[in-house]
Write a protein that holds these residues in place. Sequence first.
Motif, PDB file in Angstrom:
ATOM      1  N   PHE A  54       5.084  -4.452   7.308  1.00  0.00           N
ATOM      2  CA  PHE A  54       4.839  -4.637   8.736  1.00  0.00           C
ATOM      3  C   PHE A  54       6.102  -5.099   9.460  1.00  0.00           C
ATOM      4  O   PHE A  54       6.888  -5.885   8.916  1.00  0.00           O
ATOM      5  CB  PHE A  54       3.746  -5.696   8.949  1.00  0.00           C
ATOM      6  N   PRO A  55       6.297  -4.657  10.697  1.00  0.00           N
ATOM      7  CA  PRO A  55       7.378  -5.225  11.520  1.00  0.00           C
ATOM      8  C   PRO A  55       7.100  -6.706  11.790  1.00  0.00           C
ATOM      9  O   PRO A  55       5.993  -7.070  12.208  1.00  0.00           O
ATOM     10  CB  PRO A  55       7.299  -4.405  12.819  1.00  0.00           C
ATOM     11  N   THR A 108       6.782 -15.645  12.811  1.00  0.00           N
ATOM     12  CA  THR A 108       7.815 -15.431  11.794  1.00  0.00           C
ATOM     13  C   THR A 108       9.168 -15.999  12.227  1.00  0.00           C
ATOM     14  O   THR A 108       9.951 -16.446  11.376  1.00  0.00           O
ATOM     15  CB  THR A 108       7.960 -13.935  11.449  1.00  0.00           C
ATOM     16  N   ASP A 109       9.458 -16.003  13.538  1.00  0.00           N
ATOM     17  CA  ASP A 109      10.709 -16.601  14.007  1.00  0.00           C
ATOM     18  C   ASP A 109      10.727 -18.096  13.696  1.00  0.00           C
ATOM     19  O   ASP A 109      11.758 -18.646  13.281  1.00  0.00           O
ATOM     20  CB  ASP A 109      10.881 -16.375  15.515  1.00  0.00           C
ATOM     21  N   TYR A 110       9.598 -18.743  13.929  1.00  0.00           N
ATOM     22  CA  TYR A 110       9.476 -20.175  13.624  1.00  0.00           C
ATOM     23  C   TYR A 110       9.668 -20.419  12.132  1.00  0.00           C
ATOM     24  O   TYR A 110      10.427 -21.315  11.722  1.00  0.00           O
ATOM     25  CB  TYR A 110       8.107 -20.684  14.087  1.00  0.00           C
ATOM     26  N   LEU A 111       8.987 -19.632  11.292  1.00  0.00           N
ATOM     27  CA  LEU A 111       9.067 -19.831   9.848  1.00  0.00           C
ATOM     28  C   LEU A 111      10.491 -19.614   9.350  1.00  0.00           C
ATOM     29  O   LEU A 111      11.002 -20.399   8.537  1.00  0.00           O
ATOM     30  CB  LEU A 111       8.096 -18.890   9.133  1.00  0.00           C
ATOM     31  N   LYS A 112      11.139 -18.574   9.839  1.00  0.00           N
ATOM     32  CA  LYS A 112      12.521 -18.288   9.431  1.00  0.00           C
ATOM     33  C   LYS A 112      13.443 -19.461   9.772  1.00  0.00           C
ATOM     34  O   LYS A 112      14.294 -19.844   8.961  1.00  0.00           O
ATOM     35  CB  LYS A 112      13.009 -17.027  10.130  1.00  0.00           C
ATOM     36  N   ILE A 168       1.059 -21.666  10.881  1.00  0.00           N
ATOM     37  CA  ILE A 168       0.937 -20.225  10.636  1.00  0.00           C
ATOM     38  C   ILE A 168      -0.502 -19.808  10.911  1.00  0.00           C
ATOM     39  O   ILE A 168      -1.426 -20.232  10.205  1.00  0.00           O
ATOM     40  CB  ILE A 168       1.338 -19.878   9.192  1.00  0.00           C
ATOM     41  N   PRO A 169      -0.742 -18.982  11.913  1.00  0.00           N
ATOM     42  CA  PRO A 169      -2.118 -18.562  12.223  1.00  0.00           C
ATOM     43  C   PRO A 169      -2.713 -17.751  11.073  1.00  0.00           C
ATOM     44  O   PRO A 169      -2.045 -16.928  10.451  1.00  0.00           O
ATOM     45  CB  PRO A 169      -1.940 -17.675  13.476  1.00  0.00           C
ATOM     46  N   ILE A 214       6.561  -8.986   5.342  1.00  0.00           N
ATOM     47  CA  ILE A 214       5.099  -8.986   5.416  1.00  0.00           C
ATOM     48  C   ILE A 214       4.618  -7.603   5.001  1.00  0.00           C
ATOM     49  O   ILE A 214       5.027  -6.597   5.586  1.00  0.00           O
ATOM     50  CB  ILE A 214       4.589  -9.322   6.829  1.00  0.00           C
ATOM     51  N   PHE A 215       3.756  -7.548   3.981  1.00  0.00           N
ATOM     52  CA  PHE A 215       3.321  -6.248   3.489  1.00  0.00           C
ATOM     53  C   PHE A 215       1.843  -6.265   3.131  1.00  0.00           C
ATOM     54  O   PHE A 215       1.228  -7.327   2.944  1.00  0.00           O
ATOM     55  CB  PHE A 215       4.180  -5.805   2.297  1.00  0.00           C
ATOM     56  N   ASP A 216       1.297  -5.073   3.047  1.00  0.00           N
ATOM     57  CA  ASP A 216      -0.089  -4.868   2.646  1.00  0.00           C
ATOM     58  C   ASP A 216      -0.093  -4.657   1.141  1.00  0.00           C
ATOM     59  O   ASP A 216       0.335  -3.606   0.663  1.00  0.00           O
ATOM     60  CB  ASP A 216      -0.653  -3.652   3.375  1.00  0.00           C
ATOM     61  N   ASP A 217      -0.556  -5.667   0.390  1.00  0.00           N
ATOM     62  CA  ASP A 217      -0.446  -5.549  -1.064  1.00  0.00           C
ATOM     63  C   ASP A 217      -1.540  -4.678  -1.680  1.00  0.00           C
ATOM     64  O   ASP A 217      -1.635  -4.579  -2.907  1.00  0.00           O
ATOM     65  CB  ASP A 217      -0.364  -6.920  -1.740  1.00  0.00           C
ATOM     66  N   MET A 218      -2.333  -4.002  -0.830  1.00  0.00           N
ATOM     67  CA  MET A 218      -3.230  -2.970  -1.344  1.00  0.00           C
ATOM     68  C   MET A 218      -2.476  -1.681  -1.654  1.00  0.00           C
ATOM     69  O   MET A 218      -3.007  -0.786  -2.303  1.00  0.00           O
ATOM     70  CB  MET A 218      -4.356  -2.699  -0.355  1.00  0.00           C
ATOM     71  N   PHE A 219      -1.217  -1.599  -1.188  1.00  0.00           N
ATOM     72  CA  PHE A 219      -0.362  -0.511  -1.635  1.00  0.00           C
ATOM     73  C   PHE A 219       0.268  -0.928  -2.968  1.00  0.00           C
ATOM     74  O   PHE A 219       0.633  -2.102  -3.148  1.00  0.00           O
ATOM     75  CB  PHE A 219       0.716  -0.209  -0.600  1.00  0.00           C
ATOM     76  N   PRO A 220       0.396  -0.008  -3.908  1.00  0.00           N
ATOM     77  CA  PRO A 220       0.950  -0.389  -5.214  1.00  0.00           C
ATOM     78  C   PRO A 220       2.327  -1.033  -5.067  1.00  0.00           C
ATOM     79  O   PRO A 220       3.161  -0.566  -4.281  1.00  0.00           O
ATOM     80  CB  PRO A 220       1.040   0.954  -5.959  1.00  0.00           C
ATOM     81  N   HIS A 221       2.544  -2.111  -5.811  1.00  0.00           N
ATOM     82  CA  HIS A 221       3.841  -2.770  -5.770  1.00  0.00           C
ATOM     83  C   HIS A 221       4.172  -3.339  -7.146  1.00  0.00           C
ATOM     84  O   HIS A 221       3.287  -3.593  -7.961  1.00  0.00           O
ATOM     85  CB  HIS A 221       3.890  -3.855  -4.685  1.00  0.00           C
TER      86      HIS A 221
END
Length: 258
Positions: free
Chosen positions: A38-39, A46-50, A118-119, A180-187
């Motif tokens: 994800f973008p 994400t700016d805060y976390l970084k 983090i929401p 940030i990624f969708d881990d339902m895609f194989p990894h």
Amino acid sequence: MSLFKFDRDKFIATALDLLPAFDRLLMKSAATKEYEIFPNALFPWTDYLKAQTPVIRAEADALLRDRMSVPSVREISPDHAKIAVDDKWRSFFLWGYGVKIKDNCAKCPETARILENIPGLLTAFYSVMLAGAHVPRHTGPTKAILTTHLGLIIPREREKCHMQVGDDNNVVWKEGDITIFDDMFPHEVWNDTNEDRIILLVHIKRPLKFPGNLLRDLFFAVLRASPFVRDGLRNLDAWKQKNAVADNAPPPERLAAE
């Protein structure tokens, strides 16, 4: 005597069989288009976390100087045995599917405070991949979750420590970078270096519109009461107790003298 005997393995297998239909229902309420990665712009936090990376890294570094002082993933969650194939993937949990691990959070209070901002926070832990570790290709359990990685302590040979998401995305971690990624895609994950890799791994709720958001939250409420989560919490407590006893044991020469 109860006539009903709970079959844990059958319960979890049945739940996993139902999840694909549940996911299809959820995705009808998707609030974003589907991505493998994800973008970060879709998630303003994400700016805060970084920006908090130096604080989080400092607490992780102090806490994890002895890598073996935290449990392996497979010790806490035997359900992950197929992907946590040895003890080289280790973890320090702060949150687990919406349950705050208070004593662990007390050991890294600034990180715990940051996580509160983090929401949709579900799970958060320091994920330690020891030198030579490998997590085989796999998928996550449900589309209701998105996974976030914040790079903290990364081997110098970064290109040899990486994650493949889907067929075309090669993630090479960098301190302060967020993925940030969708881990339902194989990894699949490799650390083909002689140094350890530490990231902050965070699970968040997938952004959904009504009524999918209500179904998602109901699912997580049920999950928190399930053996998948409850057994993990019990295993974590048992690991802490076992190691507390070991830490307080007299040295071998004293035992021999007694």
